[in-house]
Design a protein around this motif. Structure first.
Motif, PDB file in Angstrom:
ATOM      1  N   UNK A   1       0.705  -1.258   0.393  1.00 36.85           N
ATOM      2  CA  UNK A   1      -0.221   0.126  -0.275  1.00 36.85           C
ATOM      3  C   UNK A   1       0.743   0.953   0.118  1.00 36.85           C
ATOM      4  N   UNK A   2       0.680   2.359  -0.951  1.00 38.95           N
ATOM      5  CA  UNK A   2       1.181   4.126  -0.854  1.00 38.95           C
ATOM      6  C   UNK A   2       2.767   3.961  -1.257  1.00 38.95           C
ATOM      7  N   UNK A   3       3.005   2.061  -2.451  1.00 41.15           N
ATOM      8  CA  UNK A   3       4.435   2.490  -3.086  1.00 41.15           C
ATOM      9  C   UNK A   3       4.553   3.357  -4.544  1.00 41.15           C
ATOM     10  N   UNK A   4       3.763   4.506  -4.233  1.00 40.80           N
ATOM     11  CA  UNK A   4       4.011   5.125  -5.705  1.00 40.80           C
ATOM     12  C   UNK A   4       3.490   4.495  -6.738  1.00 40.80           C
ATOM     13  N   UNK A   5       3.709   2.966  -7.225  1.00 39.80           N
ATOM     14  CA  UNK A   5       2.727   2.194  -8.016  1.00 39.80           C
ATOM     15  C   UNK A   5       1.737   2.354  -8.547  1.00 39.80           C
ATOM     16  N   UNK A   6       1.990   2.389  -9.293  1.00 37.26           N
ATOM     17  CA  UNK A   6       0.068   3.077  -9.862  1.00 37.26           C
ATOM     18  C   UNK A   6      -1.469   1.648 -10.864  1.00 37.26           C
ATOM     19  N   UNK A   7      -1.337   1.382 -10.331  1.00 40.19           N
ATOM     20  CA  UNK A   7      -3.105   0.885 -11.596  1.00 40.19           C
ATOM     21  C   UNK A   7      -3.767   1.199 -11.503  1.00 40.19           C
ATOM     22  N   UNK A   8      -4.454   0.560 -13.443  1.00 42.38           N
ATOM     23  CA  UNK A   8      -5.032   1.602 -13.921  1.00 42.38           C
ATOM     24  C   UNK A   8      -6.089   0.055 -15.204  1.00 42.38           C
ATOM     25  N   UNK A   9      -6.551   0.840 -16.388  1.00 45.28           N
ATOM     26  CA  UNK A   9      -7.198  -0.314 -17.127  1.00 45.28           C
ATOM     27  C   UNK A   9      -7.908  -1.245 -16.907  1.00 45.28           C
ATOM     28  N   UNK A  10      -8.756  -1.485 -15.811  1.00 50.41           N
ATOM     29  CA  UNK A  10      -9.252  -2.487 -14.668  1.00 50.41           C
ATOM     30  C   UNK A  10     -10.746  -2.839 -15.870  1.00 50.41           C
ATOM     31  N   UNK A  11     -10.384  -4.287 -16.053  1.00 50.84           N
ATOM     32  CA  UNK A  11     -12.017  -4.685 -16.307  1.00 50.84           C
ATOM     33  C   UNK A  11     -12.338  -5.753 -15.690  1.00 50.84           C
ATOM     34  N   UNK A  12     -13.570  -6.620 -15.915  1.00 50.76           N
ATOM     35  CA  UNK A  12     -13.840  -7.301 -14.810  1.00 50.76           C
ATOM     36  C   UNK A  12     -14.989  -8.114 -16.034  1.00 50.76           C
ATOM     37  N   UNK A  13     -14.920  -9.763 -15.111  1.00 47.88           N
ATOM     38  CA  UNK A  13     -16.242 -10.012 -16.298  1.00 47.88           C
ATOM     39  C   UNK A  13     -16.296 -11.503 -14.767  1.00 47.88           C
TER      40      UNK A  13
END
Length: 206
Positions: A44-56
């Motif tokens: 948590x709070x490591x400065x590394x971003x996640x994005x482009x999420x998709x679910x199914x």
């Protein structure tokens, strides 16, 4: 899923200082929603971003979530941060998630192409225990679309394919012609020798 009362809402959220993938679930058709559940399991709070999420959902109501992930980059934020693609599975409609698993077969270096409009692409489908994913990445210095077939329970990659890319190609036009002839070809064909013959089999150009 089979139970239409089960719903999930997925979004990147920077409440911890960098973008994490958050899930909100509903078991009553959207009348009430849970508090957020963090899907990515890096620090948590490591400065590394996640994005482009998709679910199914699959047919029995298990949920898979896929996203672009920069946890393995030496750079924080967006600019100059390389990335991979990851997934996680939930069997309780987003209350908890499995350990994150990598979808992509290699780490992808940052390319300014991903900052241009329309160059972020992620999608997936989930059937039985098989995850079918597609995404865009720039591992070859250009934006290509990749497809991956993965057995989710064992994290077994069945195949990864380049779906849309610039393969070596050549073209002659107009054909036939008795005048100007245009030749278009990929750089892979440079430094080779080619010959052009007329309809009678006579070599007219090399």
């Amino acid at each position: 899923p089979a139970d239409s009362n089960k719903m999930i809402f997925l979004t990147p959220d920077a409440k911890n200082g960098d973008d994490d993938i958050m899930a909100f679930h509903s078991n009553d058709g959207g009348q009430t929603w849970s508090s957020e559940v963090r899907v990515n399991d890096d620090a948590v709070s490591n400065g590394k971003a996640q994005d482009m999420v998709w679910g199914a959902y699959n047919e029995i109501g298990n949920l898979v979530v896929t996203w672009r992930d920069r946890r393995n980059s030496t750079t924080n934020g967006f600019w100059n941060a390389g990335y991979d693609f990851y997934y996680a599975v939930s069997t309780d409609n987003g209350q908890t998630f499995s350990a994150n698993q990598k979808l992509s077969s290699q780490f992808i270096a940052f390319d300014t192409l991903i900052s241009k409009n329309g160059n972020d692409f992620m999608s997936c489908a989930y059937r039985s225990d098989t995850l079918y994913s597609v995404w865009g990445d720039t591992r070859n210095g250009k934006m290509n679309i990749y497809f991956s077939k993965t057995i989710a329970s064992s994290n077994t990659n069945v195949e990864t394919l380049l779906l849309d890319g610039e393969e070596p190609s050549w073209e002659l036009f107009p054909n036939p012609t008795n005048g100007e002839l245009n030749i278009l070809f990929s750089k892979e064909f440079i430094k080779n020798e080619y010959s052009i013959y007329d309809v009678n089999g006579k070599k007219i150009l090399s």
